[in-house]
Design an enzyme around this catalytic site. Structure first.
Site, PDB file in Angstrom:
ATOM      1  N   ASP A 135       0.776  -1.232   0.000  1.00 26.18           N
ATOM      2  CA  ASP A 135       0.000   0.000   0.000  1.00 26.18           C
ATOM      3  C   ASP A 135       0.814   1.293   0.000  1.00 26.18           C
ATOM      4  O   ASP A 135       0.240   2.386   0.016  1.00 26.18           O
ATOM      5  CB  ASP A 135      -0.942   0.006   1.212  1.00 26.18           C
ATOM      6  CG  ASP A 135      -0.176  -0.165   2.524  1.00 26.18           C
ATOM      7  OD1 ASP A 135       1.072  -0.136   2.494  1.00 26.18           O
ATOM      8  OD2 ASP A 135      -0.821  -0.334   3.567  1.00 26.18           O
ATOM      9  N   ARG A 200      21.415   2.340  -5.053  1.00 28.57           N
ATOM     10  CA  ARG A 200      21.720   1.041  -4.439  1.00 28.57           C
ATOM     11  C   ARG A 200      22.381   0.133  -5.467  1.00 28.57           C
ATOM     12  O   ARG A 200      22.288   0.400  -6.667  1.00 28.57           O
ATOM     13  CB  ARG A 200      20.410   0.344  -4.031  1.00 28.57           C
ATOM     14  CG  ARG A 200      19.511   1.170  -3.202  1.00 28.57           C
ATOM     15  CD  ARG A 200      18.081   1.201  -3.740  1.00 28.57           C
ATOM     16  NE  ARG A 200      17.348   2.265  -3.047  1.00 28.57           N
ATOM     17  CZ  ARG A 200      16.747   2.096  -1.882  1.00 28.57           C
ATOM     18  NH1 ARG A 200      16.715   0.907  -1.339  1.00 28.57           N
ATOM     19  NH2 ARG A 200      16.181   3.111  -1.270  1.00 28.57           N
ATOM     20  N   ASP A 270      19.092  -4.630  -2.899  1.00 32.41           N
ATOM     21  CA  ASP A 270      18.361  -3.363  -3.051  1.00 32.41           C
ATOM     22  C   ASP A 270      18.480  -2.505  -1.796  1.00 32.41           C
ATOM     23  O   ASP A 270      18.061  -1.352  -1.804  1.00 32.41           O
ATOM     24  CB  ASP A 270      16.879  -3.628  -3.375  1.00 32.41           C
ATOM     25  CG  ASP A 270      16.214  -4.539  -2.365  1.00 32.41           C
ATOM     26  OD1 ASP A 270      16.713  -5.664  -2.170  1.00 32.41           O
ATOM     27  OD2 ASP A 270      15.215  -4.134  -1.752  1.00 32.41           O
ATOM     28  N   ASP A 280      17.886   1.527   4.732  1.00 32.10           N
ATOM     29  CA  ASP A 280      16.657   0.750   4.895  1.00 32.10           C
ATOM     30  C   ASP A 280      16.617   0.029   6.225  1.00 32.10           C
ATOM     31  O   ASP A 280      16.913  -1.156   6.326  1.00 32.10           O
ATOM     32  CB  ASP A 280      16.453  -0.238   3.731  1.00 32.10           C
ATOM     33  CG  ASP A 280      15.584   0.390   2.658  1.00 32.10           C
ATOM     34  OD1 ASP A 280      15.292   1.603   2.765  1.00 32.10           O
ATOM     35  OD2 ASP A 280      15.200  -0.310   1.708  1.00 32.10           O
TER      36      ASP A 280
HETATM   37  P1  AMP Z   1      12.377  -3.618   2.004  1.00 40.07           P
HETATM   38  O1  AMP Z   1      12.570  -5.046   2.382  1.00 40.07           O
HETATM   39  O2  AMP Z   1      11.653  -2.795   3.042  1.00 40.07           O
HETATM   40  O3  AMP Z   1      13.637  -2.968   1.566  1.00 40.07           O
HETATM   41  O4  AMP Z   1      11.374  -3.612   0.764  1.00 40.07           O
HETATM   42  C1  AMP Z   1      11.571  -4.369  -0.400  1.00 40.07           C
HETATM   43  C2  AMP Z   1      10.689  -3.862  -1.501  1.00 40.07           C
HETATM   44  O5  AMP Z   1       9.302  -3.885  -1.102  1.00 40.07           O
HETATM   45  C3  AMP Z   1      10.962  -2.417  -1.926  1.00 40.07           C
HETATM   46  O6  AMP Z   1      10.746  -2.318  -3.313  1.00 40.07           O
HETATM   47  C4  AMP Z   1       9.925  -1.649  -1.156  1.00 40.07           C
HETATM   48  O7  AMP Z   1       9.631  -0.413  -1.745  1.00 40.07           O
HETATM   49  C5  AMP Z   1       8.728  -2.599  -1.193  1.00 40.07           C
HETATM   50  N1  AMP Z   1       7.826  -2.360  -0.062  1.00 40.07           N
HETATM   51  C6  AMP Z   1       8.026  -2.660   1.225  1.00 40.07           C
HETATM   52  N2  AMP Z   1       6.970  -2.280   1.980  1.00 40.07           N
HETATM   53  C7  AMP Z   1       6.077  -1.712   1.154  1.00 40.07           C
HETATM   54  C8  AMP Z   1       4.794  -1.108   1.314  1.00 40.07           C
HETATM   55  N3  AMP Z   1       4.203  -1.003   2.499  1.00 40.07           N
HETATM   56  N4  AMP Z   1       4.197  -0.616   0.202  1.00 40.07           N
HETATM   57  C9  AMP Z   1       4.767  -0.710  -1.005  1.00 40.07           C
HETATM   58  N5  AMP Z   1       5.961  -1.264  -1.220  1.00 40.07           N
HETATM   59  C10 AMP Z   1       6.624  -1.762  -0.161  1.00 40.07           C
HETATM   60 MG    MG Z   2      14.515  -1.675   0.579  1.00 40.07          MG
END
Ligand code: AMP
Ligand code: MG
Length: 518
Positions: A135, A200, A270, A280
Site C-alpha cells: 500500500d 543502491r 536493493d 533501509d
Molecule cells: P524492504 O525489504 O523494506 O527494503 O522492501 C523491499 C521492496 O518492497 C521495496 O521495493 C519496497 O519499496 C517494497 N515495499 C516494502 N513495503 C512496502 C509497502 N508497504 N508498500 C509498497 N511497497 C513496499
Molecule cells: Mg529496501
C-alpha cells in the site's frame, strides 16, 4: 524554508513516460514522477536538530505549520520534483526482478550552505508504480525505529542515511504484524530520510538484468559524476576506481556494524547503498546476549542468511552481484576482481582496527586476533551482553582482574557459573598483553570508550518509546534521541538506557522478533 533545489537525478536521467501510481514494469527509465498521497491529520512527532541545522533550518522553521504539511506529503515547496526510483535486487539470494521505491518518494535534491547535496525522501507517503502488492504506507512503529536508529547510527560514527523528521499521518494502516491471518489497524507515519544519494546496488542490477547496457552506462556515469565527484580519470580506469571505492566504503560500514553489534536484518542488494551508508532500517537489531548466529528478522529465522556474524560475507556476496551488474563496462574482469579483493583487505584492516580499539591496544598484533576470537567465544558461551561487556572491560584493572565490572552484563546464572572461570583466565591473559602495550591507562580507557558505546538503541528501548507514541505521547522518542546524541558518554540519570534487556522483552514482539516489511 529557502532551499535551493538542484534535481539532477530527474534532470539528467531518463524518466517513465507513463504517469500515475498504477503498478507496472518500467523499462528504459530510472524513475517515475509521483505525488505523495495527502494525509488527513498530520502531526510532527519529532525532528533531528542536527539534520535540521545542517539543512539550514532553525527551530521556528520546523515549528511553522507549513513544515508538517510538506513532510506529510500534503504540500510541495517550489523546486521540488517528486519521484519514485526504479531498481531491482537480489532478495535472500535470489534475483527478484524490478522492485523500486514502493513506499518511498524523493521530494528533491537540496544543496546546503556548504555546497553538499541532500536528497529528501518521504518513506510511507503512499502508492507508487513500484508498490507491487502493498500500500505504500508505513506504520508508526517501523517509522520510529528508522527515525531514531538512523540518527543514533550517525552519532555512533557509523555511515548511514539520516532522518530529518517523523510525522504521524492521522491515518490508520492495516498490518498483519506476524503474517498469521490477524490484520489490525495501526497508526501510520512518515519519516523524511536524507542522504546524498539513495542509489543502491540494485539500481545497477536492473538495467543489467534487462540487457539495457546504454541505461546501465548512463547511470554509472551519472553516479560517478554526482556522488563521487572526487574521482578523476576516464573510461575503464574510472569505473575501476569507482567500484574499488564502493567496495572499500562497504567494508568500512560493515566493520562499524560489527564493532557496535548492529544487525541489519535484511541485507538484500536493493538495500545496499553505493555510498556505503546503512540503508533501509527494517527488522534490524542490536546484539545483546552475544551470539554470532542471532538475527532479529523472523522472516529470515530459518536460513539466518543475515545473522550478525555472517554480515561481512554477505556484503562480499552482494558486492559480487554489483560487480556482475557492472561487468559490461569492462573488457576484462580483472579490475572487478581487484575491487572485491579491496573489500576483503579493507575489511580485515578495519576489523583489526576494531580489535585494537575495543581492547584498548595501541595496535593489533596477529595474536590479538586470536585473543579477540576467544573472547567472542566466551561472550557467547556465557551469554554476556556485548555492549555492557566491552564498556565494563574499559573499567577493568589489569593489575587485579576481577569479574566485578561485568556484574550487570550476565543474562543467565547457570551460564555465568560455567563461563566465569574461563573469563577470569582470559582476563589474566589480557592483563599480561596490556602489560606489554605502550598506552597509558587513561589513554587506553579513552580509546576504549570511544569505540565501545555505552548506549545503543536496543529494540526494547525503541519499543517502549513506540508504546508511548502509540498512546499519543511522543516524549519517549525525544528522550531516546537525546540519549543517543552522546552514545559514548555516560549520562547521569540515564542508567535505564544502559541496561541489559529486561526479562519481559525477551519474547515480546518488536523486541526480540521483527518481520520484514511493515
Ligand atoms: P524492504 O525489504 O523494506 O527494503 O522492501 C523491499 C521492496 O518492497 C521495496 O521495493 C519496497 O519499496 C517494497 N515495499 C516494502 N513495503 C512496502 C509497502 N508497504 N508498500 C509498497 N511497497 C513496499
Ligand atoms: Mg529496501
Amino acid at each position: 524554508m529557502q532551499w535551493q533545489f538542484d534535481n539532477r537525478f530527474v534532470r539528467e536521467l531518463p524518466g517513465d513516460p507513463d504517469s500515475g501510481p498504477h503498478v507496472r514494469q518500467v523499462h528504459g527509465a530510472l524513475w517515475s514522477a509521483v505525488t505523495p498521497t495527502p494525509m488527513p491529520a498530520p502531526r510532527l512527532l519529532a525532528h533531528s536538530r542536527e539534520m535540521a541545522e545542517r539543512l539550514g533550518l532553525d527551530e521556528a522553521d520546523v515549528a511553522a505549520p507549513g513544515f508538517v504539511q510538506v513532510f506529510a506529503g500534503n504540500a510541495l515547496l517550489p523546486g521540488m520534483a517528486p519521484f519514485a526510483a526504479n531498481y531491482g535486487g537480489h532478495q535472500f539470494g535470489a534475483w527478484a526482478g524490478q522492485l523500486g521505491d514502493g513506499r518511498a518518494i524523493t521530494l528533491g535534491e537540496v544543496v546546503d550552505a556548504q555546497g553538499e547535496r541532500w536528497e529528501l525522501q518521504l518513506k510511507g507517503a503512499g502508492a507508487t508504480p513500484y508498490s507491487r502488492f502493498a500500500d505504500g504506507r508505513a506504520v508508526l512503529r517501523s517509522s520510529v525505529r528508522e527515525f531514531v536508529c538512523s540518527e543514533a547510527m550517525h552519532h555512533l560514527g557509523v555511515p548511514t542515511t539520516r532522518a530529518l523528521c517523523l510525522v504521524a499521518t492521522g491515518e490508520e494502516v492495516v498490518r498483519d504484524m506476524f503474517y498469521d491471518g490477524h490484520p489490525a489497524p495501526e497508526p501510520g507515519a512518515i519519516v523524511c530520510r536524507v542522504a546524498p544519494s539513495f542509489l543502491r546496488f540494485g539500481s545497477f542490477e536492473l538495467p543489467y538484468a534487462r540487457g539495457d547496457l546504454a541505461l546501465l552506462r548512463r547511470l554509472a556515469d551519472f553516479c560517478i559524476r554526482r556522488d563521487f565527484p572526487w574521482l578523476q580519470g576516464e573510461g575503464e580506469r574510472l569505473y575501476a576506481d569507482w567500484f574499488a571505492e564502493v567496495c572499500e566504503r562497504t567494508a568500512t560500514m560493515v566493520a562499524h556494524w560489527m564493532r557496535v553489534g548492529f544487525v541489519h536484518g535484511v541485507m538484500n542488494t536493493d538495500n545496499m547503498s553505493v555510498l556505503g551508508l546503512t540503508l533501509d532500517y527494517g527488522p534490524f537489531g542490536w546484539v545483546e546476549d552475544f551470539d554470532p548466529d542471532w538475527t532479529p528478522n523472523t522472516t529470515d529465522a530459518h536460513g539466518r542468511r543475515y545473522r550478525f556474524g555472517w554480515q561481512p560475507q554477505v556484503a562480499q556476496w552482494n558486492l559480487a552481484r554489483f560487480a556482475q551488474a557492472l561487468s559490461p563496462l569492462f573488457a576484462d574482469p580483472a579490475p572487478l576482481q581487484a575491487g572485491l579483493q579491496r573489500y576483503v583487505d579493507a575489511f580485515v584492516a578495519a576489523d583489526r582496527d576494531n580489535i585494537a580499539r575495543k581492547l584498548g591496544l595501541a595496535e593489533c598484533r596477529d595474536e590479538d586476533v586470536a585473543l579477540m576470537r576467544e573472547l567472542y567465544g566466551l561472550l557467547h558461551a556465557g551469554a554476556l551482553d556485548m555492549t555492557l561487556f566491552f564498556r565494563a572491560l574499559g573499567r577493568c584493572d589489569p593489575l587485579a582482574p576481577s569479574p566485578a565490572p561485568f556484574e550487570a552484563a550476565w543474562y543467565d546464572e547457570a551460564r555465568r557459573r560455567e563461563a566465569e572461570p574461563a573469563l577470569l583466565a582470559w582476563l589474566a591473559r589480557y592483563a599480561a598483553r596490556l602489560a606489554g602495550d605502550p598506552l597509558a591507562p587513561a589513554a587506553r580507557r579513552a580509546r576504549m570508550e570511544a569505540a565501545n558505546p555505552c548506549y545503543v538503541p536496543r529494540n526494547w528501548l525503541l519499543q517502549e518509546a513506540i508504546d508511548r507514541a502509540e498512546q499519543g505521547d511522543p516524549s519517549g522518542i525525544h528522550v531516546l534521541l537525546e540519549v543517543m546524541r552522546r552514545p559514548y558518554q555516560e549520562q547521569p540519570g540515564r542508567e535505564a538506557y544502559a541496561r541489559r534487556r529486561p526479562e519481559w522483552a525477551r519474547t515480546r514482539p518488536g523486541c526480540s522478533m521483527l518481520s520484514c516489511s511493515s
